[in-house]
Write an enzyme that holds these catalytic residues in place. Structure first.
Site, PDB file in Angstrom:
ATOM      1  N   UNK A  73      -0.043   5.663 -11.019  1.00 58.57           N
ATOM      2  CA  UNK A  73      -0.170   6.673  -9.732  1.00 58.57           C
ATOM      3  C   UNK A  73      -0.487   5.802  -8.658  1.00 58.57           C
ATOM      4  O   UNK A  73      -1.003   4.707  -8.860  1.00 58.57           O
ATOM      5  CB  UNK A  73      -1.646   7.625 -10.132  1.00 58.57           C
ATOM      6  N   GLY A  74      -0.127   6.526  -7.494  1.00 61.96           N
ATOM      7  CA  GLY A  74      -0.552   5.582  -6.286  1.00 61.96           C
ATOM      8  C   GLY A  74      -2.176   5.366  -6.177  1.00 61.96           C
ATOM      9  O   GLY A  74      -2.659   4.430  -5.302  1.00 61.96           O
TER      10      GLY A  74
END
Length: 197
Positions: A73-74
């Site tokens: 995930u970012g």
């Protein structure tokens, strides 16, 4: 007779407090089917990252942060880094962090439990990692179903978990005291911790 069936049969009595043995209702009701009658996080169990069943009663007397995590995930780096930092600074004060990998958001946690454990080791994670679960839908882990319906666990625009790294602050009695959205970084929780130690 299965435990789940027994709890369904006894649910009216349990909800009315008719059973005299304290804790009996909670022990029986934190199953996949009857999580609604649980009164605290301590009534649930979950498999750790190595597949061993953990009774969450072991966290009684500790303040806990429960979060869903993802490796791709970012928000992964900032969340893992800050969770490790919080754990390092507050574990001696009684903070415990429970991380539950979940692949429901953008398929950002595709690996096996072993791969997830290896990934977390890269951040020097010392807090408790659990096996991959679902946090939404019919297959959601009972703990997560329960946390989302607690008065202080409800979300904005519905109770569903919206993305990776949604965090719940749990007090020493196992009750949800606050929910933090995925855009709130873990260090935001730090200001609330002193109220619960």
């Amino acid at each position: 007779m299965s435990l789940g069936r027994l709890c369904r049969l006894l649910k009216p009595a349990l909800l009315c407090g008719a059973l005299a043995a304290p804790g009996l209702a909670g022990t029986m009701c934190a199953s996949r089917d009857d999580w609604r009658c649980a009164r605290s996080m301590h009534e649930f169990s979950a498999k750790d990252i190595d597949g061993h069943m953990v009774n969450l009663d072991k966290y009684r007397g500790f303040v806990c942060i429960v979060t869903n995590v993802a490796s791709q995930u970012g928000k992964t780096e900032v969340n893992y880094t800050q969770l490790v930092d919080l754990h390092a600074r507050y574990a001696e004060c009684g903070l415990r962090i429970l991380a539950f990998p979940c692949n429901q958001f953008g398929k950002q946690e595709p690996g096996s439990n072993e791969e997830i454990k290896e990934f977390a080791a890269g951040y020097n994670v010392k807090f408790d990692m659990f096996s991959k679960i679902c946090v939404n839908g019919d297959d959601a882990h009972p703990l997560w179903k329960w946390m989302k319906i607690q008065p202080k666990g409800k979300g904005i625009l519905g109770n569903a978990i919206k993305w990776n790294f949604t965090k719940f602050l749990i007090d020493k009695n196992g009750c949800v005291v606050k929910r933090y959205g995925p855009m709130e970084e873990p260090l935001v929780i730090e200001k609330d911790l002193p109220h619960y130690f």
